[in-house]
Write a protein that holds these residues in place. Structure first.
Motif, PDB file in Angstrom:
ATOM      1  N   LEU A   8      42.186  34.759  31.818  1.00  0.00           N
ATOM      2  CA  LEU A   8      41.844  36.148  31.521  1.00  0.00           C
ATOM      3  C   LEU A   8      41.920  36.409  30.025  1.00  0.00           C
ATOM      4  N   SER A  11      38.910  34.910  28.400  1.00  0.00           N
ATOM      5  CA  SER A  11      37.636  35.570  28.688  1.00  0.00           C
ATOM      6  C   SER A  11      37.483  36.891  27.951  1.00  0.00           C
ATOM      7  N   VAL A  12      38.564  37.645  27.755  1.00  0.00           N
ATOM      8  CA  VAL A  12      38.431  38.927  27.049  1.00  0.00           C
ATOM      9  C   VAL A  12      38.462  38.751  25.533  1.00  0.00           C
ATOM     10  N   ALA A  47      35.226  42.198  25.926  1.00  0.00           N
ATOM     11  CA  ALA A  47      35.451  43.100  27.059  1.00  0.00           C
ATOM     12  C   ALA A  47      34.923  44.482  26.747  1.00  0.00           C
ATOM     13  N   VAL A  70      33.394  40.781  30.125  1.00  0.00           N
ATOM     14  CA  VAL A  70      34.322  41.301  31.126  1.00  0.00           C
ATOM     15  C   VAL A  70      34.259  42.826  31.070  1.00  0.00           C
ATOM     16  N   ARG A 100      34.287  38.589  36.373  1.00  0.00           N
ATOM     17  CA  ARG A 100      33.699  39.515  35.396  1.00  0.00           C
ATOM     18  C   ARG A 100      34.300  40.913  35.441  1.00  0.00           C
ATOM     19  N   VAL A 102      37.730  43.437  35.906  1.00  0.00           N
ATOM     20  CA  VAL A 102      39.177  43.578  35.914  1.00  0.00           C
ATOM     21  C   VAL A 102      39.500  45.035  36.243  1.00  0.00           C
ATOM     22  N   ARG A 139      44.271  39.953  38.533  1.00  0.00           N
ATOM     23  CA  ARG A 139      43.021  40.593  38.124  1.00  0.00           C
ATOM     24  C   ARG A 139      43.179  42.102  38.015  1.00  0.00           C
TER      25      ARG A 139
END
Length: 292
Positions: A8, A11-12, A47, A70, A100, A102, A139
């Motif tokens: 996480l 990804s952000v 994000a 995200v 994708r 949260v 998540r």
């Protein structure tokens, strides 16, 4: 830090954009919202944080318009959405677009919720319901300000998304969370180097929040005084919770959050015009340039 939280964080990335005008029922049409999301992705933000009481339904068209961004709620009120429906909305998006979406959750504010009471217990009970419905803890994030909610973010979620805070709060939050959980504070930016004009823009935006005890009490915990939170906010308060000035000054203020322990900073461009103002895409471009 477990592998799911590490994923996480990756990804952000280090920076995202926070915007209140991207809700499905907001002031902008579908095309404006999806084009804005696509541009945020092209600019390199990791994000997109959907301001206001938002849900998976608000995130869906923005996820569909992008390929890696995200999209997160910031926040969904636990008072206004049934946990079963929340878990179902997450599951549907997860099947269509894995990783994708949260879920950012919050307890809102007493003046905004009929029957508001025991917000910590309400959040804990809501998380229990999400657990029973199979919604994974890694998540979801909590809009945590005080110590107890930060502890809940550490123990029952992937981390915290504090709103309207300072680097000093970030340092305290990191101490409570420990190294593993994601810490992604929101930070407001006024892209103006004129002190009077920038503070006036900031003060007009802050006025609503100074009517909400959750925020004013947090300011007092951080060492501000009753005088700082009165009459629209003192210059000291304005300068602490907003970045304004030249690009070097704004970059330095953002960097202070990372230095204090933030993994990610959700940047909200504040401009004149209120909720009906155009989406601040030019501001996002300027931020992307100074953060490059």
């Amino acid at each position: 830090m477990n592998d799911t939280t590490a994923a996480l964080k990756e990804s952000v990335g280090r920076y995202g954009v926070w915007a209140g005008g991207l809700r499905v029922d907001g002031p902008h049409d579908h095309g404006a919202r999806t084009e804005a999301a696509a541009e945020a992705e092209r600019l390199g933000f990791g994000a997109l944080w959907l301001g206001g009481n938002t849900s998976a339904a608000d995130a869906t068209p923005l996820i569909e318009a992008t390929s890696r961004l995200v999209v997160a709620t910031s926040i969904q009120s636990v008072w206004e959405h049934e946990a079963s429906a929340t878990a179902a909305g997450f599951a549907e998006l997860e099947v269509a677009h894995p990783g994708r979406f949260v879920l950012g959750l919050g307890v809102s504010h007493g003046p905004a919720v009929k029957g508001y009471s025991r917000p910590y217990s309400k959040m804990a009970g809501y998380l229990d319901e999400l657990d029973r419905a199979g919604m994974p803890a890694h998540r979801r994030l909590l809009a945590a300000l005080g110590p107890k909610m930060l502890e809940l973010s550490r123990d029952r979620a992937a981390g915290a998304i504090p709103y309207l805070v300072t680097p000093e709060h970030t340092a305290k939050a990191r101490e409570i969370l420990g190294a593993g959980p994601l810490l992604a504070p929101e930070f407001k930016v006024v892209l103006d180097d004129d002190p009077s004009r920038a503070r006036a823009t900031a003060r007009a935006y802050l006025a609503m929040y100074l009517q909400l005890p959750n925020y004013t009490q947090n300011f007092l915990r951080l060492g501000f005084t009753d005088a700082d939170v009165a009459d629209g906010g003192s210059d000291r308060l304005i300068d602490a919770v907003f970045a304004w000035g030249d690009e070097g000054t704004i970059r330095r203020r953002i960097d202070e959050f990372h230095a204090a322990g933030a993994d990610h900073v959700a940047l909200q461009v504040v401009q004149d015009g209120g909720p009906d103002a155009p989406l601040p895409r030019d501001g996002w471009r300027r931020l992307a340039s100074l953060l490059a």
